[in-house]
Design a protein around this motif. Structure first.
Motif, PDB file in Angstrom:
ATOM      1  N   LEU A   1       0.782  -1.162  -0.070  1.00  0.00           N
ATOM      2  CA  LEU A   1      -0.173  -0.065  -0.026  1.00  0.00           C
ATOM      3  C   LEU A   1       0.944   1.224  -0.045  1.00  0.00           C
ATOM      4  N   LEU A   2       0.362   2.135  -0.838  1.00  0.00           N
ATOM      5  CA  LEU A   2       1.097   3.539  -0.906  1.00  0.00           C
ATOM      6  C   LEU A   2       0.078   4.683  -0.690  1.00  0.00           C
ATOM      7  N   LEU A   3       0.157   5.132   0.535  1.00  0.00           N
ATOM      8  CA  LEU A   3      -0.880   6.280   0.787  1.00  0.00           C
ATOM      9  C   LEU A   3      -0.527   7.440   0.913  1.00  0.00           C
ATOM     10  N   VAL A   4      -1.482   8.456   0.580  1.00  0.00           N
ATOM     11  CA  VAL A   4      -0.844   9.787   0.590  1.00  0.00           C
ATOM     12  C   VAL A   4      -2.089  10.402   1.260  1.00  0.00           C
ATOM     13  N   THR A   5      -2.009  10.977   2.462  1.00  0.00           N
ATOM     14  CA  THR A   5      -3.119  11.628   3.207  1.00  0.00           C
ATOM     15  C   THR A   5      -2.965  13.112   3.332  1.00  0.00           C
ATOM     16  N   GLY A   6      -4.181  14.049   3.713  1.00  0.00           N
ATOM     17  CA  GLY A   6      -3.984  15.243   4.042  1.00  0.00           C
ATOM     18  C   GLY A   6      -5.522  15.425   4.561  1.00  0.00           C
ATOM     19  N   SER A   7      -5.558  16.903   4.719  1.00  0.00           N
ATOM     20  CA  SER A   7      -6.935  17.485   5.180  1.00  0.00           C
ATOM     21  C   SER A   7      -7.832  17.620   3.817  1.00  0.00           C
ATOM     22  N   PRO A   8      -8.924  17.697   4.137  1.00  0.00           N
ATOM     23  CA  PRO A   8      -9.929  17.925   2.833  1.00  0.00           C
ATOM     24  C   PRO A   8      -9.716  19.285   2.265  1.00  0.00           C
ATOM     25  N   GLU A   9      -9.337  20.459   2.874  1.00  0.00           N
ATOM     26  CA  GLU A   9      -8.873  21.569   2.176  1.00  0.00           C
ATOM     27  C   GLU A   9      -7.702  21.214   1.529  1.00  0.00           C
ATOM     28  N   ASP A  10      -6.828  20.694   1.665  1.00  0.00           N
ATOM     29  CA  ASP A  10      -5.695  20.155   1.069  1.00  0.00           C
ATOM     30  C   ASP A  10      -5.918  19.146  -0.163  1.00  0.00           C
TER      31      ASP A  10
END
Length: 177
Positions: free
Chosen positions: A148-157
């Motif tokens: 798995l490769l996951l990139v996450t952040g806030s919905p605003e970003d």
């Protein structure tokens, strides 16, 4: 009540992974992934990247923290003030799929955008859940076999997260996201 995974902070990720892995069946042999980087372009099969390949590419975004010793499988991440980039190599492809889908809890928030014989690109729009203190987040994921490769952040970003994920995946040799 729905529980949503939170990849926004490292500690909740580790706790969640530990719980999810203990609840996933460990049946089946570990998936080895395809190690042949010379697959024809447009192939419906993608090669899985190693932890070393991930670490090299992810170091362009910040300090890579290897968390393999804390879990039962290879795991590493990079955290910045705007995004998290996470690598996980589970024991089986089914475990990797379960980590993304979370079973039925996340079926309303996770969308498979494209898939092939051994991979899937997904995005997740997880709303805030005040009942358990989970903040809203956006994630763009790639599963190749049991990696798995996951990139996450806030919905605003969201746009920044998606662009960073596409740039990062391309740096690992995955094109056409």
């Amino acid at each position: 009540m729905k529980k949503h995974r939170k990849f926004t902070f490292l500690l909740p990720v580790l706790l969640l992974l530990t719980v999810l892995l203990s609840s996933c069946s460990a049946g089946g042999a570990p998936s080895s992934g395809s190690e042949d980087p010379s697959l024809p372009e447009g192939s419906d099969v993608l090669p899985a990247v190693s932890l070393d390949d991930f670490s090299e590419a992810a170091s362009a975004y910040g300090t890579v923290t290897d968390m393999t010793e804390q879990l039962t499988f290879e795991t590493a991440s990079v955290q910045t003030d705007r995004i998290n980039i996470i690598y996980m190599k589970t024991h089986t492809e089914k475990q990797a799929e379960n980590l993304i889908s979370g079973g039925t809890d996340s079926e309303d928030t996770v969308t498979v955008l494209r898939s092939g014989q051994n991979y899937s690109y997904c995005e997740e729009n997880a709303p805030e859940d005040p009942s358990d203190g989970t903040a809203a987040f956006y994630g763009y994921y790639l599963r190749v076999d049991n990696v798995l490769l996951l990139v996450t952040g806030s919905p605003e970003d969201r746009t920044f997260v998606r662009e960073t994920a596409e740039e990062f995946f391309t740096s690992l040799g995955y094109s056409g996201n």
